[in-house]
Design a protein around this motif. Structure first.
Motif, PDB file in Angstrom:
ATOM      1  N   LYS A 228      37.991  46.651  39.297  1.00  0.00           N
ATOM      2  CA  LYS A 228      35.519  46.959  39.386  1.00  0.00           C
ATOM      3  C   LYS A 228      36.074  44.825  38.637  1.00  0.00           C
ATOM      4  O   LYS A 228      36.926  45.153  37.204  1.00  0.00           O
ATOM      5  N   VAL A 229      35.530  44.357  38.462  1.00  0.00           N
ATOM      6  CA  VAL A 229      34.762  43.246  37.349  1.00  0.00           C
ATOM      7  C   VAL A 229      33.995  43.458  36.888  1.00  0.00           C
ATOM      8  O   VAL A 229      33.104  43.829  37.295  1.00  0.00           O
ATOM      9  N   PRO A 230      33.542  43.926  35.964  1.00  0.00           N
ATOM     10  CA  PRO A 230      32.484  44.133  34.905  1.00  0.00           C
ATOM     11  C   PRO A 230      31.473  42.720  34.746  1.00  0.00           C
ATOM     12  O   PRO A 230      31.741  41.448  35.456  1.00  0.00           O
ATOM     13  N   ALA A 231      30.534  43.258  34.680  1.00  0.00           N
ATOM     14  CA  ALA A 231      28.814  42.176  35.033  1.00  0.00           C
ATOM     15  C   ALA A 231      29.434  41.309  33.881  1.00  0.00           C
ATOM     16  O   ALA A 231      29.658  41.608  32.682  1.00  0.00           O
ATOM     17  N   GLY A 232      28.759  39.928  33.615  1.00  0.00           N
ATOM     18  CA  GLY A 232      28.849  38.840  32.768  1.00  0.00           C
ATOM     19  C   GLY A 232      30.092  38.567  32.501  1.00  0.00           C
ATOM     20  O   GLY A 232      29.722  38.116  31.488  1.00  0.00           O
ATOM     21  N   VAL A 233      31.083  38.479  33.101  1.00  0.00           N
ATOM     22  CA  VAL A 233      32.502  37.577  33.480  1.00  0.00           C
ATOM     23  C   VAL A 233      31.656  36.135  33.182  1.00  0.00           C
ATOM     24  O   VAL A 233      31.108  35.534  34.119  1.00  0.00           O
ATOM     25  N   SER A 234      32.671  35.267  33.254  1.00  0.00           N
ATOM     26  CA  SER A 234      32.680  33.725  32.837  1.00  0.00           C
ATOM     27  C   SER A 234      33.273  33.124  33.452  1.00  0.00           C
ATOM     28  O   SER A 234      34.685  33.332  32.627  1.00  0.00           O
ATOM     29  N   GLU A 235      33.697  31.934  34.051  1.00  0.00           N
ATOM     30  CA  GLU A 235      34.776  30.610  34.019  1.00  0.00           C
ATOM     31  C   GLU A 235      35.636  30.827  33.003  1.00  0.00           C
ATOM     32  O   GLU A 235      35.472  30.895  31.440  1.00  0.00           O
ATOM     33  N   GLY A 236      36.834  31.361  32.976  1.00  0.00           N
ATOM     34  CA  GLY A 236      37.892  31.715  32.252  1.00  0.00           C
ATOM     35  C   GLY A 236      38.357  32.484  32.054  1.00  0.00           C
ATOM     36  O   GLY A 236      39.651  32.702  31.000  1.00  0.00           O
ATOM     37  N   MET A 237      37.238  33.407  32.014  1.00  0.00           N
ATOM     38  CA  MET A 237      37.534  34.348  31.216  1.00  0.00           C
ATOM     39  C   MET A 237      38.655  35.388  31.542  1.00  0.00           C
ATOM     40  O   MET A 237      39.217  35.191  33.250  1.00  0.00           O
ATOM     41  N   SER A 238      39.859  36.304  31.466  1.00  0.00           N
ATOM     42  CA  SER A 238      41.313  36.532  32.301  1.00  0.00           C
ATOM     43  C   SER A 238      41.036  38.080  32.075  1.00  0.00           C
ATOM     44  O   SER A 238      40.702  38.837  30.976  1.00  0.00           O
ATOM     45  N   LEU A 239      41.355  39.051  33.802  1.00  0.00           N
ATOM     46  CA  LEU A 239      41.125  40.062  33.413  1.00  0.00           C
ATOM     47  C   LEU A 239      42.360  40.936  33.614  1.00  0.00           C
ATOM     48  O   LEU A 239      43.041  40.541  33.829  1.00  0.00           O
ATOM     49  N   ASN A 240      43.003  42.303  32.952  1.00  0.00           N
ATOM     50  CA  ASN A 240      44.255  42.661  33.179  1.00  0.00           C
ATOM     51  C   ASN A 240      43.741  44.362  33.810  1.00  0.00           C
ATOM     52  O   ASN A 240      43.330  45.127  33.430  1.00  0.00           O
ATOM     53  N   VAL A 241      44.929  43.455  34.869  1.00  0.00           N
ATOM     54  CA  VAL A 241      44.964  45.251  35.582  1.00  0.00           C
ATOM     55  C   VAL A 241      46.651  45.837  35.403  1.00  0.00           C
ATOM     56  O   VAL A 241      47.300  45.261  36.257  1.00  0.00           O
ATOM     57  N   LYS A 242      46.895  46.363  34.837  1.00  0.00           N
ATOM     58  CA  LYS A 242      48.070  47.165  33.608  1.00  0.00           C
ATOM     59  C   LYS A 242      48.406  47.929  35.409  1.00  0.00           C
ATOM     60  O   LYS A 242      48.113  47.877  35.779  1.00  0.00           O
ATOM     61  N   GLY A 243      50.248  47.196  34.877  1.00  0.00           N
ATOM     62  CA  GLY A 243      51.155  48.005  36.724  1.00  0.00           C
ATOM     63  C   GLY A 243      51.049  46.967  37.385  1.00  0.00           C
ATOM     64  O   GLY A 243      51.144  47.985  38.622  1.00  0.00           O
ATOM     65  N   ARG A 244      50.565  46.265  37.454  1.00  0.00           N
ATOM     66  CA  ARG A 244      49.895  45.911  39.083  1.00  0.00           C
ATOM     67  C   ARG A 244      50.580  44.519  39.603  1.00  0.00           C
ATOM     68  O   ARG A 244      50.555  44.150  40.324  1.00  0.00           O
ATOM     69  N   GLY A 245      51.573  44.084  38.263  1.00  0.00           N
ATOM     70  CA  GLY A 245      52.394  42.573  38.727  1.00  0.00           C
ATOM     71  C   GLY A 245      53.394  42.816  39.116  1.00  0.00           C
ATOM     72  O   GLY A 245      53.507  44.347  40.146  1.00  0.00           O
ATOM     73  N   ASN A 246      54.822  42.576  39.092  1.00  0.00           N
ATOM     74  CA  ASN A 246      55.748  42.660  39.883  1.00  0.00           C
ATOM     75  C   ASN A 246      56.762  44.066  39.071  1.00  0.00           C
ATOM     76  O   ASN A 246      56.759  43.916  38.029  1.00  0.00           O
ATOM     77  N   ALA A 247      57.183  44.349  40.051  1.00  0.00           N
ATOM     78  CA  ALA A 247      58.213  45.775  39.592  1.00  0.00           C
ATOM     79  C   ALA A 247      59.011  44.912  38.955  1.00  0.00           C
ATOM     80  O   ALA A 247      59.379  44.245  39.123  1.00  0.00           O
ATOM     81  N   GLY A 248      59.479  46.350  38.172  1.00  0.00           N
ATOM     82  CA  GLY A 248      60.219  45.951  36.935  1.00  0.00           C
ATOM     83  C   GLY A 248      62.043  46.600  38.290  1.00  0.00           C
ATOM     84  O   GLY A 248      61.795  46.641  39.057  1.00  0.00           O
ATOM     85  N   LEU A 249      62.885  46.102  36.951  1.00  0.00           N
ATOM     86  CA  LEU A 249      64.173  45.579  37.384  1.00  0.00           C
ATOM     87  C   LEU A 249      65.583  46.741  37.351  1.00  0.00           C
ATOM     88  O   LEU A 249      64.520  47.360  36.321  1.00  0.00           O
ATOM     89  N   ARG A 250      65.522  47.612  38.372  1.00  0.00           N
ATOM     90  CA  ARG A 250      66.479  48.957  38.054  1.00  0.00           C
ATOM     91  C   ARG A 250      65.610  49.780  37.854  1.00  0.00           C
ATOM     92  O   ARG A 250      65.958  50.467  36.405  1.00  0.00           O
ATOM     93  N   GLY A 251      64.299  49.937  37.960  1.00  0.00           N
ATOM     94  CA  GLY A 251      63.392  50.913  37.460  1.00  0.00           C
ATOM     95  C   GLY A 251      62.452  50.470  36.158  1.00  0.00           C
ATOM     96  O   GLY A 251      61.793  51.379  35.439  1.00  0.00           O
ATOM     97  N   GLY A 252      63.009  49.206  35.703  1.00  0.00           N
ATOM     98  CA  GLY A 252      62.338  49.016  33.919  1.00  0.00           C
ATOM     99  C   GLY A 252      60.174  48.902  34.888  1.00  0.00           C
ATOM    100  O   GLY A 252      59.687  48.962  36.315  1.00  0.00           O
ATOM    101  N   PRO A 253      59.779  48.795  33.912  1.00  0.00           N
ATOM    102  CA  PRO A 253      57.801  48.829  34.122  1.00  0.00           C
ATOM    103  C   PRO A 253      57.452  47.750  34.733  1.00  0.00           C
ATOM    104  O   PRO A 253      57.996  47.030  34.708  1.00  0.00           O
ATOM    105  N   ALA A 254      56.737  48.177  35.490  1.00  0.00           N
ATOM    106  CA  ALA A 254      55.892  46.371  36.149  1.00  0.00           C
ATOM    107  C   ALA A 254      55.347  46.082  35.274  1.00  0.00           C
ATOM    108  O   ALA A 254      54.689  46.261  34.194  1.00  0.00           O
ATOM    109  N   GLY A 255      54.700  44.252  35.273  1.00  0.00           N
ATOM    110  CA  GLY A 255      54.258  43.580  35.079  1.00  0.00           C
ATOM    111  C   GLY A 255      52.663  43.590  34.614  1.00  0.00           C
ATOM    112  O   GLY A 255      52.547  44.844  35.880  1.00  0.00           O
TER     113      GLY A 255
END
Length: 384
Positions: A228-255
């Motif tokens: 979900k993107v909250p109302a009122g965001v603006s150009e250049g702002m960054s949002l962070n969806v935790k744990g939905r980046g690349n998976a870690g090596l050998r069971g490490g936490p995802a980015g």
């Protein structure tokens, strides 16, 4: 309850240096540490609050985003709010401050020295750009996107081993992933910590690799992410969806998945903070006689009256027709700038009518002092 300002939490000024920031955090952490305040829930909350504030302000990128956008700029989760890492993850960033003080007991880590190292290596963050219309920004929106990135191996469960019997605790470091050696002598003794040379810091040894991921514990695949993107965001702002980046090596936490906001250009509006600006063209007769006009807004068409004798450049403010503030401080306005259209092609009849009016007394410019200060008014409206 509203989250407190991070600088206020740590008791420092906005331009504080990293060294002074670290000193302020250490002082608070020592003061409110649960071992010194057993059973004191208020002290425990202050300890966690200080840890969260230091985690953001000690990181240059997060600090810059926080200084510009407040709490909304330092990692909106899928639900739209700030989502800090777990207390244990936060604490792990501060070994350079506390060393081997045993603070890990509070986080269930087994007391620092005896705690086993977290398995695997954290995956890298994934960065993408997301284009949004002003209509989407005005209301907030849920997005579904497909990504090709590293995900956990479904055969070995991310361990990197062919099966559980092929995973052994490293005999050199006993699963800690690091070697501790005592250096110096007498009163001044020091513990030197280094990465285990046998397991390379993993704490485990895999005797037979998974055939699908070849021991990495992750593979490349297409994945769908909803956030979900909250109302009122603006150009250049960054949002962070935790744990939905690349998976870690050998069971490490995802980015994490880091989403940079881009605004799509609008045919009807220009954005100025939470305000929107719309240019309206009217003819000379309507400006002189007055009329009723309709203009677009993000909430639908809006009708208002133009007073007789309206001058070119006048700005009409329509309250609450702008964008919502990202931090919940109300809604901006729609500023309608009126432009009087001068015709470029005239018929003989039209020219004759205007020639009769050219020398009329009421057609001679005679601006009041207030009208003469038009340009200063423009600066007030648009912040220039």
């Amino acid at each position: 309850m509203a989250k407190r300002d991070f600088y206020e939490v740590l008791g420092v000024a906005k331009g504080v240096s990293k060294d002074d920031l670290k000193k302020a955090y250490r002082k608070l952490a020592m003061q409110y540490h649960p071992d010194k305040n057993p059973g004191d829930k208020a002290a425990e909350d202050k300890f966690k609050e200080a840890a969260e504030a230091y985690e953001v302000l000690s990181d240059d990128q997060k600090r810059a985003a926080y200084d510009r956008y407040g709490h909304a700029g330092v990692g909106s989760s899928a639900s739209g709010g700030y989502n800090p890492r777990s207390a244990e993850d936060v604490f792990s960033q501060f070994n350079d401050i506390f060393g081997d003080s045993g603070f890990g007991d509070f986080f269930g880590g087994g007391g620092g020295r005896g705690r086993r190292r977290q398995q695997g290596q954290r995956g890298s963050d994934l960065r993408i750009s997301l284009k949004l219309t002003l209509e989407e920004i005005a209301t907030g929106v849920e997005k579904h996107i497909k990504l090709t990135h590293q995900v956990g191996c479904d055969v070995c469960g991310g361990s990197g081993a062919e099966d559980a019997t092929n995973v052994k605790i490293c005999p050199t470091c006993n699963g800690m992933g690091e070697i501790r050696q005592q250096a110096g002598g007498g009163f001044f003794q020091q513990i030197v910590v280094s990465t285990c040379p046998t397991c390379q810091g993993d704490g485990r040894i895999i005797t037979k690799n998974c055939k699908k991921c070849h021991g990495k514990g992750r593979v490349e695949a297409e994945d769908e992410v909803t956030f979900k993107v909250p109302a009122g965001v603006s150009e250049g702002m960054s949002l962070n969806v935790k744990g939905r980046g690349n998976a870690g090596l050998r069971g490490g936490p995802a980015g994490d998945l880091l989403i940079q906001i881009q605004e799509q250009a609008s045919e009807d509006f220009e954005r100025d903070g939470d305000n929107l600006i719309h240019g309206l063209f009217i003819n000379f007769s309507d400006a002189a006689l007055g009329t009723s006009v309709e203009v677009p807004s993000l909430q639908g068409k809006v009708r208002f009256k133009i007073s007789p004798g309206t001058q070119a450049g006048k700005v009409v403010r329509l309250k609450g027709k702008g964008l919502p503030n990202i931090n919940g401080y109300g809604t901006g306005d729609l500023l309608v700038q009126i432009n009087v259209w001068t015709p470029q092609h005239l018929s003989s009849e039209e020219k004759a009518i205007l020639e009769k009016l050219r020398n009329s007394k009421n057609f001679h410019p005679n601006p009041t002092q207030a009208e003469r200060s038009f340009f200063s008014k423009m600066r007030d409206f648009f912040g220039n």
